[in-house]
Scaffold this active site. Structure first.
Site, PDB file in Angstrom:
ATOM      1  CB  CYS A 127      58.572  41.767  68.964  1.00 52.80           C
ATOM      2  SG  CYS A 127      59.434  41.707  67.647  1.00 52.80           S
ATOM      3  CG  HIS A 160      57.602  37.904  67.125  1.00 55.95           C
ATOM      4  ND1 HIS A 160      57.132  39.145  67.031  1.00 55.95           N
ATOM      5  CD2 HIS A 160      57.218  37.250  67.767  1.00 55.95           C
ATOM      6  CE1 HIS A 160      55.971  39.165  68.451  1.00 55.95           C
ATOM      7  NE2 HIS A 160      55.954  37.963  68.646  1.00 55.95           N
TER       8      HIS A 160
END
EC number: 3.4.19.12
Length: 916
Positions: free
Chosen positions: A154, A645
């Site tokens: 990510c 994230h």
């Protein structure tokens, strides 16, 4: 992903679909586990009302499809349709076209297709081939392509999406493809160009898989190998460094001379300068930089005829789409209509990094113009600030990457040199070049043109008032997040910078879920509604900038070594921005590492969507006329210092709307959502209404199509700057011309990719406005360069053949009388030259790295020196060509031993003498 034109054979299984039904289902929950959205999936099988969760939860939608054999499902957030049997995205519009030709059981009630398909109004959908350009732009903008997560990637996806939505850089790769050429491995620029083309293509897939780019970045930096989460900012720096390295081109000698002159003028001034400037006015810390600048995106065109504008642009399909939308926006502006924040971001973002062009043009005597004094004339300062002794302007922190190759945390710890408030003083001394006396070549690239800025750092001795200056190049600013006490000091104008270490974020991240999202949203809402005396003052991006540029006292253990006083003195270091970049990359230092633990600074930092003004932080010498920036994209980190994230929020250049890019999922969001995110990296673009008006005027001139006797060739790269930069600088035709005014032989076969033909009226307007040049009416191969290339090739061939011949003889010799040593540092430079990897020959031989002088003055080989062994003949040959030294012989000629009989006689005489 299959192409949109491929017809899925399972479309017959779809029941009747309406937009209202899908919107209603999107507000529901998974029928298996009860979890709410986003990213629920609805089954499209006839008479099947099932709604299930996606991969972010238990993936009941896939389980339902496998058990029930229902192949088609639609994402209720993005409204994209997926076929499990074909394993690709499908498009319902094609089903309508086919079924209307042959009667369909499910659509037989309709005599004609509906005016618009229910899914057609969704902005994220892919356009049909038959749609008009305006409809495609308004309803289905490009660039809204997700990226598949390859396993904790990510950090890479968020960084790539943020860069993809930087118009100056993206438009360069879309419209100036002929310039994306390299023979350097792993050819990351080719992988990036392919990725950008897929993302911005009219027939883009729902998401792409950036495998090639991921593989290339792992070859460049081992830190990114494996599946550990990494820091998105470190990835950005590594990527841009490599892109610059592969795309860099040498600057014209005259430009480098101007740069040196400018730097020498700003070096080691004394008290007179101090009288003009206060310490807080000119202070600067070591910024976090990365690569170089780049060019741009096809935006910001003026209103006018589409055909006329195409004369200024490459006829690339993706490029036309972006340009067309920008023409619409420019027309809106010229009509005096009020525009949204997002529209202003799209158009008003040009760069003063165009100064690179300015310097190149200054060698031509051209008429001066207001725009030709763009501040960023420092393409890559060859300054005494020796911040960068290498050709590329990357920060030393990139060498630090290797030390973290085994880290599994998100943001690896950055080098102190990159940290904003905690900087290291650098003396204004020429860096060691290992005996290479030739002039170091300066380079520029699209990366340096777009992202490079520079800062003027001054250190003042408080005893003698001497001021020494240093110019540093940066590609991003790493800003500290001030605390409550720091803010109070800042606002009291007595703030002192406190070093802070950026840190690491985790290996993996489990979804926070809706509960955590709601709690965080409520917390921010309550904080915004509660008086500041309760929660503390709100930190703004301007506060972070003020903390970064605040004066720093040098005292105690950090005293300043004054060259005039010849001793340690108390001093003050202060800095200001000398050259503003086109795209300003801001990195907020949210991660800190202590001896025993690491933590994340989760303080909310408010930032403007438009109108970020950097005038308070500019040096007096800065000549940029454009000082305001609009936000392009934001990268956020959710989680802690141990796990997290990354997602990106970007403004689409076509419709001005904001979107959330969460790996393969792309969702439209309101701008208030963007303002409330926990920003980690922000990208700002220069905004200039004057630049938009200038483009409109040029397009109007081109639309007139006045007959002219002469045609003028202009650099496609500079024209791309004109279309996307706020301050493109003087016309720069040296990107396709040699120093003699012709076409270099190695560029002639693809010259069409490097130039654009302009009518005389357009050329005269641009020339009078920007200056530069030179004017080119005829393209021809430079015969002088051809002769030089042939002579250089012959010289290389002779040198390498002679060396191989002499070295073979040396290897065949069993007991050479003498062996000479040569510095491998110099030898590698020579080897790169004769093999064609380096265009410049090395300087004189420099053995100073491997030599040491004994007390008697005798030169010997240094212990453990990096050297090679060659024969006396080879040394003589290389020395005759390049000169230099000193000579180092590790095995000299040995005197002939006496014969045994004479030796025995001498021993007998000696024995008799002793007896007497």
């Amino acid at each position: 992903m299959g192409d949109a034109r491929d017809l899925c054979p399972h479309l017959d299984c779809i029941g009747e679909v309406t937009k209202e039904d899908l919107l209603l289902k999107s507000k529901g929950t998974c029928q298996s586990c009860g979890v709410a959205g986003p990213n629920l999936w609805a089954c499209l099988q006839v008479t099947c009302p099932y709604v299930g969760c996606g991969e972010s939860f238990a993936d009941h939608s896939s389980i339902h499809a496998q058990v029930k054999k229902h192949n088609l499902t639609v994402n209720l957030t993005t409204f994209r349709v997926w076929c499990y049997a074909c394993e690709r995205e499908v498009f319902l519009e094609q089903r309508l076209a086919v079924h209307l030709a042959s009667s369909s059981a499910r659509l037989s009630e309709q005599d004609s297709p509906p005016p618009s398909h229910p899914l057609k109004a969704v902005p994220i959908a892919v356009a049909d081939e038959g749609e008009s350009e305006s409809e495609d732009d308004d309803l289905k903008p490009r660039g809204l392509t997700g990226m598949k997560n390859l396993g904790n990637s990510c950090y890479m996806n968020a960084a790539l999406q943020a860069l993809s939505n930087c118009p100056p850089l993206t438009q360069f790769f879309l419209e100036c493809g002929g310039l994306v050429r390299t023979d350097k491995k792993p050819a990351l620029c080719k992988s990036y160009q392919k990725l950008i083309s897929e993302v911005w293509h009219k027939k883009r897939p729902s998401y792409v898989v950036p495998t090639s780019l991921s593989h290339g970045i792992k070859l460049v930096n081992p830190m990114f190998r494996g599946y550990a989460q990494q820091d998105t900012q470190e990835f950005l720096r590594c990527l841009m460094d490599q892109l610059h390295e592969e795309l860099k081109e040498p600057m014209v000698a005259a430009v480098a001379a101007l740069t040196d002159a400018r730097d020498s003028d700003s070096s080691d001034t004394d008290e007179r300068r101090d009288g003009d400037r206060s310490p807080s006015e000119d202070e600067f810390l070591s910024c976090d930089s990365s690569s170089d600048r780049g060019e741009g995106d096809g935006q910001g065109r003026g209103g006018g005829s589409s055909k006329a504008e195409m004369e200024l642009l490459i006829s690339d399909e993706a490029g036309r789409a972006i340009s067309e939308k920008e023409r619409m926006k420019d027309r809106k502006f010229s009509w005096g209509q009020q525009r949204t924040n997002s529209e202003q971001v799209d158009e008003d973002a040009d760069v003063d990094t165009a100064m690179a062009s300015l310097d190149e043009q200054s060698r031509e005597a051209q008429p001066p113009s207001p725009r030709s004094t763009s501040p960023c004339q420092t393409p890559e300062p060859d300054n005494e600030a020796h911040i960068r002794s290498s050709s590329r302007p990357c920060s030393p922190v990139h060498h630090h990457h290797e030390g973290h190759s085994k880290l599994s945390s998100s943001p690896p710890r950055a080098s102190p040199v990159r940290m904003g408030p905690s900087y290291v003083l650098k003396k204004a001394q020429v860096p060691s070049t290992g005996g290479r006396r030739r002039k170091e070549q300066s380079y520029r690239s699209v990366i340096s043109d777009v992202f490079n800025g520079s800062v003027l750092s001054l250190v003042q001795c408080l005893t003698c008032d001497r001021v020494s200056t240093t110019v540093e190049t940066f590609q991003d600013l790493s800003l500290p997040i001030p605390g409550k006490e720091d803010l109070a000091k800042l606002h009291s104008a007595i703030y002192q910078n406190v070093p802070a270490k950026p840190g690491a974020c985790g290996d993996s991240y489990s979804s926070q879920g809706w509960l955590a999202f709601i709690v965080e949203y409520i917390r921010r809402f309550v904080v915004s509604c509660t008086p500041s005396w309760f929660w503390g003052p709100v930190v703004t991006l301007e506060d972070c900038l003020a903390a970064f540029f605040a004066a720093d006292e040098l005292k105690g253990d950090n005293m300043y070594s004054c060259e005039r006083c010849k001793k340690l003195r108390n001093g003050v270091k202060y800095c200001k921005v000398l050259c503003l970049p086109e795209i300003l990359c801001v990195h907020l230092k949210r991660f800190r590492h202590e001896v025993m633990y690491s933590f994340k600074v989760s303080s909310h930092v408010s930032f403007p969507l438009e109108g970020l003004d950097l005038r308070p932080f500019l040096a007096k010498e800065c000549t940029s006329q454009v000082t305001t920036y609009d936000l392009l994209s934001v990268i956020c980190h959710h989680g802690t210092a141990g796990s997290g994230h990354y997602i990106a929020y970007c403004q689409n250049v076509i419709n001005g709307q904001w979107y959330e890019f969460d790996d393969q999922y792309v969702t439209e969001v309101h701008e208030t959502v963007v303002q409330n995110v926990e920003a980690y990296v922000l990208f700002y673009r220069k905004s200039s209404e004057e630049a938009m008006r200038e483009r409109q005027q040029v397009v109007s001139l081109a639309a007139m199509r006045e007959p002219s006797l002469l045609r003028f060739y202009v650099s496609r790269e500079w024209l791309n700057k004109f279309n996307t930069f706020a301050e493109p600088g003087p016309i720069t035709n040296h990107t396709f011309l040699c120093s003699h005014g012709g076409i270099p032989p190695n560029k002639y076969h693809y010259i069409d990719d490097l130039v654009v033909i302009l009518p005389q009226s357009v050329w005269e307007h641009l020339y009078s406005r920007f200056g530069g040049g030179p004017a080119v009416n005829h393209l021809y191969v430079c015969s002088i360069c051809q002769v030089e290339i042939e002579a250089l090739a012959k010289r290389r061939r002779v040198e390498i053949d002679t060396f191989i011949k002499l070295n073979k003889a040396f290897q065949a010799e069993e007991s050479p009388a003498v062996i000479y040593c040569i510095s491998m540092h110099w030898f590698r430079e020579w080897e790169a030259f004769v093999k064609g990897k380096d265009s410049e020959p090395p300087g004189p031989i420099d053995n100073s790295r491997i030599a040491q002088v004994k007390g008697s003055g005798h030169i010997q080989l240094k212990q453990g020196a990096d050297c090679g062994q060659i024969s006396e003949e080879t040394w003589t040959y290389l020395s005759s060509l390049y000169g230099g030294g000193p000579e180092i012989a590790i095995r000299q000629s040995v005197a002939q031993l006496p014969d045994p009989e004479s030796l025995h006689g001498e021993q007998k005489i000696e024995a008799e003498t002793r007896a007497l």
